[in-house]
Design a protein around this motif. Structure first.
Motif, PDB file in Angstrom:
ATOM      1  N   UNK A  71      -5.985 -13.911   9.590  1.00 53.55           N
ATOM      2  CA  UNK A  71      -4.901 -13.415  10.451  1.00 53.55           C
ATOM      3  C   UNK A  71      -4.522 -12.007   9.998  1.00 53.55           C
ATOM      4  N   UNK A  72      -4.179 -11.185  10.969  1.00 57.19           N
ATOM      5  CA  UNK A  72      -3.820  -9.802  10.662  1.00 57.19           C
ATOM      6  C   UNK A  72      -2.448  -9.747  10.015  1.00 57.19           C
ATOM      7  N   UNK A  73      -2.366  -9.011   8.925  1.00 55.60           N
ATOM      8  CA  UNK A  73      -1.109  -8.818   8.207  1.00 55.60           C
ATOM      9  C   UNK A  73      -0.388  -7.600   8.765  1.00 55.60           C
ATOM     10  N   UNK A  74      -1.135  -6.510   8.921  1.00 57.83           N
ATOM     11  CA  UNK A  74      -0.534  -5.278   9.406  1.00 57.83           C
ATOM     12  C   UNK A  74      -1.341  -4.073   8.983  1.00 57.83           C
ATOM     13  N   UNK A  75      -0.786  -2.899   9.247  1.00 57.20           N
ATOM     14  CA  UNK A  75      -1.462  -1.639   8.957  1.00 57.20           C
ATOM     15  C   UNK A  75      -0.737  -0.935   7.811  1.00 57.20           C
ATOM     16  N   UNK A  76      -1.517  -0.482   6.855  1.00 53.78           N
ATOM     17  CA  UNK A  76      -1.015   0.224   5.684  1.00 53.78           C
ATOM     18  C   UNK A  76      -1.689   1.589   5.658  1.00 53.78           C
ATOM     19  N   UNK A  77      -0.981   2.613   5.174  1.00 54.77           N
ATOM     20  CA  UNK A  77      -1.666   3.883   5.007  1.00 54.77           C
ATOM     21  C   UNK A  77      -1.325   4.519   3.668  1.00 54.77           C
ATOM     22  N   UNK A  78      -2.305   5.284   3.205  1.00 52.20           N
ATOM     23  CA  UNK A  78      -2.278   5.864   1.869  1.00 52.20           C
ATOM     24  C   UNK A  78      -2.686   7.325   1.957  1.00 52.20           C
ATOM     25  N   UNK A  79      -1.998   8.158   1.190  1.00 55.72           N
ATOM     26  CA  UNK A  79      -2.339   9.569   1.067  1.00 55.72           C
ATOM     27  C   UNK A  79      -2.624   9.846  -0.407  1.00 55.72           C
ATOM     28  N   UNK A  80      -3.742  10.521  -0.676  1.00 56.56           N
ATOM     29  CA  UNK A  80      -4.035  10.866  -2.057  1.00 56.56           C
ATOM     30  C   UNK A  80      -4.943  12.084  -2.123  1.00 56.56           C
ATOM     31  N   UNK A  81      -4.816  12.858  -3.200  1.00 50.74           N
ATOM     32  CA  UNK A  81      -5.690  14.008  -3.347  1.00 50.74           C
ATOM     33  C   UNK A  81      -7.115  13.551  -3.646  1.00 50.74           C
ATOM     34  N   UNK A  82      -8.070  14.222  -2.999  1.00 51.54           N
ATOM     35  CA  UNK A  82      -9.484  13.941  -3.226  1.00 51.54           C
ATOM     36  C   UNK A  82     -10.276  15.123  -2.707  1.00 51.54           C
ATOM     37  N   UNK A  83     -10.922  15.809  -3.599  1.00 50.81           N
ATOM     38  CA  UNK A  83     -11.743  16.954  -3.223  1.00 50.81           C
ATOM     39  C   UNK A  83     -13.093  16.434  -2.760  1.00 50.81           C
ATOM     40  N   UNK A  84     -13.373  16.606  -1.467  1.00 49.34           N
ATOM     41  CA  UNK A  84     -14.640  16.151  -0.884  1.00 49.34           C
ATOM     42  C   UNK A  84     -14.980  17.067   0.284  1.00 49.34           C
ATOM     43  N   UNK A  85     -16.182  17.591   0.250  1.00 52.34           N
ATOM     44  CA  UNK A  85     -16.610  18.575   1.246  1.00 52.34           C
ATOM     45  C   UNK A  85     -15.551  19.678   1.336  1.00 52.34           C
ATOM     46  N   UNK A  86     -14.989  19.931   2.525  1.00 49.15           N
ATOM     47  CA  UNK A  86     -13.962  20.978   2.617  1.00 49.15           C
ATOM     48  C   UNK A  86     -12.552  20.391   2.688  1.00 49.15           C
TER      49      UNK A  86
END
Length: 162
Positions: A71-86
């Protein structure tokens, strides 16, 4: 002094939380900003694929297990620094599902371009911390303990890629 411009790479995926007897199924991550950490089984949608189909396919690809009761719990979002490509940061949007039934046996994942799981296993929830687990695993543990949805995104001002 001006702060450098942040360039975000947005990632969207579906992930399963399978928990039993104080343990949770996690994968050993082999790529991305969570490399060398425990992560939730799951991942990105394919074109035309439903959220549920994404969950079932990704869980099977990364663990070898077939999920059937979830069963779906919900939507979570995360922001974090990560140097990848540009890009300088990642914005990870994750749809979480509670897995009630997963059948079969753990299998070594098939190797293909984009596969970032080295296999899955049960790990005690008490062993997870910010040095060995992805933000998704940490949020799953938090959700299992208090069953509350966050009202805001989880923001990491710093993040160590191991």
């Amino acid at each position: 002094m001006n702060e450098p411009e942040k360039r975000y790479h947005t990632v969207f995926g579906c992930y399963g939380i399978a928990e039993r007897d104080g343990k949770m199924i996690v994968i050993d991550k082999t790529g991305g900003p969570y490399i060398h950490r425990y992560d939730l089984p799951g991942g990105s949608q394919e074109p035309g694929e439903s959220l549920e189909a994404t969950l079932v396919r990704e869980f099977k690809e990364e663990t070898g297990l077939t999920v059937s009761n979830y069963s779906q719990i919900g939507v979570f979002d995360f922001f974090l620094p990560w140097m990848w490509r540009n890009f300088t940061h990642v914005h990870h949007v994750a749809v979480f599902y509670k897995i009630a039934q997963a059948e079969g046996q753990f299998e070594t994942p098939e190797v293909f371009d984009g596969q970032d799981s080295a296999g899955a296993h049960w790990v005690s929830i008490e062993k997870f911390n910010d040095r060995n687990a992805s933000p998704l695993v940490l949020k799953a543990v938090e959700w299992l303990k208090n069953r509350k949805m966050p009202s805001k995104a989880t923001i990491y001002d710093s993040w160590s890629v191991l």
